[in-house]
Design a protein around this motif. Structure first.
Motif, PDB file in Angstrom:
ATOM      1  N   GLY A  10      10.485   9.311   7.056  1.00 20.21           N
ATOM      2  CA  GLY A  10       9.029   9.685   7.383  1.00 20.21           C
ATOM      3  C   GLY A  10       8.012   8.949   6.372  1.00 20.21           C
ATOM      4  N   SER A  11       8.430   8.154   5.482  1.00 18.45           N
ATOM      5  CA  SER A  11       7.485   7.464   4.512  1.00 18.45           C
ATOM      6  C   SER A  11       6.650   6.390   5.826  1.00 18.45           C
ATOM      7  CB  SER A  11       8.162   6.630   3.855  1.00 18.45           C
ATOM      8  OG  SER A  11       8.543   7.576   2.824  1.00 18.45           O
ATOM      9  N   ARG A  12       5.360   6.330   5.499  1.00 20.47           N
ATOM     10  CA  ARG A  12       4.713   5.370   6.095  1.00 20.47           C
ATOM     11  C   ARG A  12       4.735   3.920   5.445  1.00 20.47           C
ATOM     12  NH1 ARG A  12      -1.524   5.462   8.685  1.00 20.47           N
ATOM     13  NH2 ARG A  12      -1.338   3.548   9.702  1.00 20.47           N
ATOM     14  N   VAL A  13       4.949   2.913   6.018  1.00 22.46           N
ATOM     15  CA  VAL A  13       5.201   1.662   5.335  1.00 22.46           C
ATOM     16  C   VAL A  13       4.549   0.425   6.022  1.00 22.46           C
ATOM     17  CG1 VAL A  13       7.421   2.264   4.442  1.00 22.46           C
ATOM     18  CG2 VAL A  13       7.425   1.042   6.604  1.00 22.46           C
ATOM     19  N   THR A  14       4.515  -0.890   5.197  1.00 20.23           N
ATOM     20  CA  THR A  14       3.831  -2.019   5.513  1.00 20.23           C
ATOM     21  C   THR A  14       4.984  -2.854   5.635  1.00 20.23           C
ATOM     22  OG1 THR A  14       1.421  -1.628   4.979  1.00 20.23           O
ATOM     23  CG2 THR A  14       2.150  -3.774   5.539  1.00 20.23           C
ATOM     24  N   VAL A  15       5.180  -3.414   6.955  1.00 26.08           N
ATOM     25  CA  VAL A  15       6.282  -4.264   6.944  1.00 26.08           C
ATOM     26  C   VAL A  15       6.085  -5.821   7.771  1.00 26.08           C
ATOM     27  CG1 VAL A  15       8.255  -2.610   7.365  1.00 26.08           C
ATOM     28  CG2 VAL A  15       7.030  -3.518   9.302  1.00 26.08           C
ATOM     29  N   PRO A  16       6.495  -7.059   7.256  1.00 22.83           N
ATOM     30  CA  PRO A  16       6.467  -8.139   7.924  1.00 22.83           C
ATOM     31  C   PRO A  16       6.967  -7.961   9.617  1.00 22.83           C
ATOM     32  CG  PRO A  16       8.267  -8.335   6.401  1.00 22.83           C
ATOM     33  CD  PRO A  16       7.718  -6.880   6.246  1.00 22.83           C
ATOM     34  N   PHE A  17       6.224  -8.596  10.143  1.00 23.30           N
ATOM     35  CA  PHE A  17       6.462  -8.582  11.762  1.00 23.30           C
ATOM     36  C   PHE A  17       6.009  -9.719  12.261  1.00 23.30           C
ATOM     37  CE2 PHE A  17       6.444  -6.996  15.873  1.00 23.30           C
ATOM     38  CZ  PHE A  17       7.734  -6.194  16.045  1.00 23.30           C
ATOM     39  N   GLY A  18       7.067 -10.680  12.732  1.00 24.51           N
ATOM     40  CA  GLY A  18       6.526 -11.979  13.507  1.00 24.51           C
ATOM     41  C   GLY A  18       5.835 -12.758  12.517  1.00 24.51           C
ATOM     42  N   HIS A  19       4.441 -13.245  12.823  1.00 24.63           N
ATOM     43  CA  HIS A  19       3.697 -13.888  11.802  1.00 24.63           C
ATOM     44  C   HIS A  19       2.675 -12.982  11.023  1.00 24.63           C
ATOM     45  CE1 HIS A  19       5.392 -17.542  13.223  1.00 24.63           C
ATOM     46  NE2 HIS A  19       5.272 -17.207  14.718  1.00 24.63           N
ATOM     47  N   GLY A  20       2.639 -11.957  11.206  1.00 26.83           N
ATOM     48  CA  GLY A  20       1.801 -10.936  10.593  1.00 26.83           C
ATOM     49  C   GLY A  20       2.510  -9.801   9.696  1.00 26.83           C
ATOM     50  N   THR A  21       1.701  -8.726   9.846  1.00 28.37           N
ATOM     51  CA  THR A  21       2.497  -7.164   9.243  1.00 28.37           C
ATOM     52  C   THR A  21       1.998  -6.202  10.236  1.00 28.37           C
ATOM     53  OG1 THR A  21       0.374  -6.928   7.987  1.00 28.37           O
ATOM     54  CG2 THR A  21       2.115  -8.134   6.738  1.00 28.37           C
ATOM     55  N   ARG A  22       2.670  -5.110   9.966  1.00 31.29           N
ATOM     56  CA  ARG A  22       2.450  -4.205  11.002  1.00 31.29           C
ATOM     57  C   ARG A  22       2.781  -2.864  10.001  1.00 31.29           C
ATOM     58  NH1 ARG A  22      -0.435  -4.718  15.164  1.00 31.29           N
ATOM     59  NH2 ARG A  22       0.509  -6.378  16.465  1.00 31.29           N
ATOM     60  N   GLU A  23       2.010  -1.732  10.602  1.00 26.14           N
ATOM     61  CA  GLU A  23       2.392  -0.357   9.897  1.00 26.14           C
ATOM     62  C   GLU A  23       3.565   0.002  10.748  1.00 26.14           C
ATOM     63  OE1 GLU A  23       0.530   0.820   7.423  1.00 26.14           O
ATOM     64  OE2 GLU A  23      -0.325  -1.081   7.311  1.00 26.14           O
ATOM     65  N   GLY A  24       4.257   1.131  10.049  1.00 26.97           N
ATOM     66  CA  GLY A  24       5.389   1.787  10.571  1.00 26.97           C
ATOM     67  C   GLY A  24       5.792   2.828   9.766  1.00 26.97           C
ATOM     68  N   PHE A  25       6.860   3.521  10.425  1.00 26.12           N
ATOM     69  CA  PHE A  25       7.277   4.770   9.724  1.00 26.12           C
ATOM     70  C   PHE A  25       8.906   4.720   9.569  1.00 26.12           C
ATOM     71  CE2 PHE A  25       3.326   6.553  11.133  1.00 26.12           C
ATOM     72  CZ  PHE A  25       2.844   7.248  10.196  1.00 26.12           C
ATOM     73  N   VAL A  26       9.385   5.031   8.544  1.00 30.27           N
ATOM     74  CA  VAL A  26      10.795   5.044   8.397  1.00 30.27           C
ATOM     75  C   VAL A  26      11.475   6.152   9.188  1.00 30.27           C
ATOM     76  CG1 VAL A  26      12.859   5.183   6.685  1.00 30.27           C
ATOM     77  CG2 VAL A  26      10.577   3.934   6.115  1.00 30.27           C
ATOM     78  N   LEU A  27      12.437   5.964   9.882  1.00 34.31           N
ATOM     79  CA  LEU A  27      13.036   6.941  10.684  1.00 34.31           C
ATOM     80  C   LEU A  27      14.297   7.454   9.852  1.00 34.31           C
ATOM     81  CD1 LEU A  27      13.213   6.043  14.591  1.00 34.31           C
ATOM     82  CD2 LEU A  27      11.492   7.756  13.382  1.00 34.31           C
TER      83      LEU A  27
END
Length: 81
Positions: free
Chosen positions: A30-47
């Protein structure tokens, strides 16, 4: 420890990320995190958290994104979908 994350770009796929030691006590389902994704970053949630991943090399979670947290029932719904 491994975090299984959905991103704001690919809600139909789960991505495995390593959890840095300094965040290990704070990250949970349920934590909201910032992760590296491709050449940038993305927001996501830990399932969910896992002990292992089928992938050898994992990128690391960059940071928690504020205090946002999804309730466990919604996390379960996300996994089901």
């Amino acid at each position: 420890m491994i975090a299984r994350v959905i991103t704001d770009l690919a809600l139909d796929r789960i991505f495995d990320y390593g959890i840095p030691e300094e965040l290990a006590q704070e990250i949970r389902a349920g934590s909201r995190v910032t992760v590296p994704f491709g050449h940038g970053t993305r927001e996501g949630f830990v399932l969910e958290l896992a002990a292992t991943s089928p992938f050898d090399k994992l990128k690391q979670i960059l940071r928690l994104s504020g205090d946002a947290h999804i309730p466990e029932k919604l996390v379960d719904l996300g996994k089901w979908m």
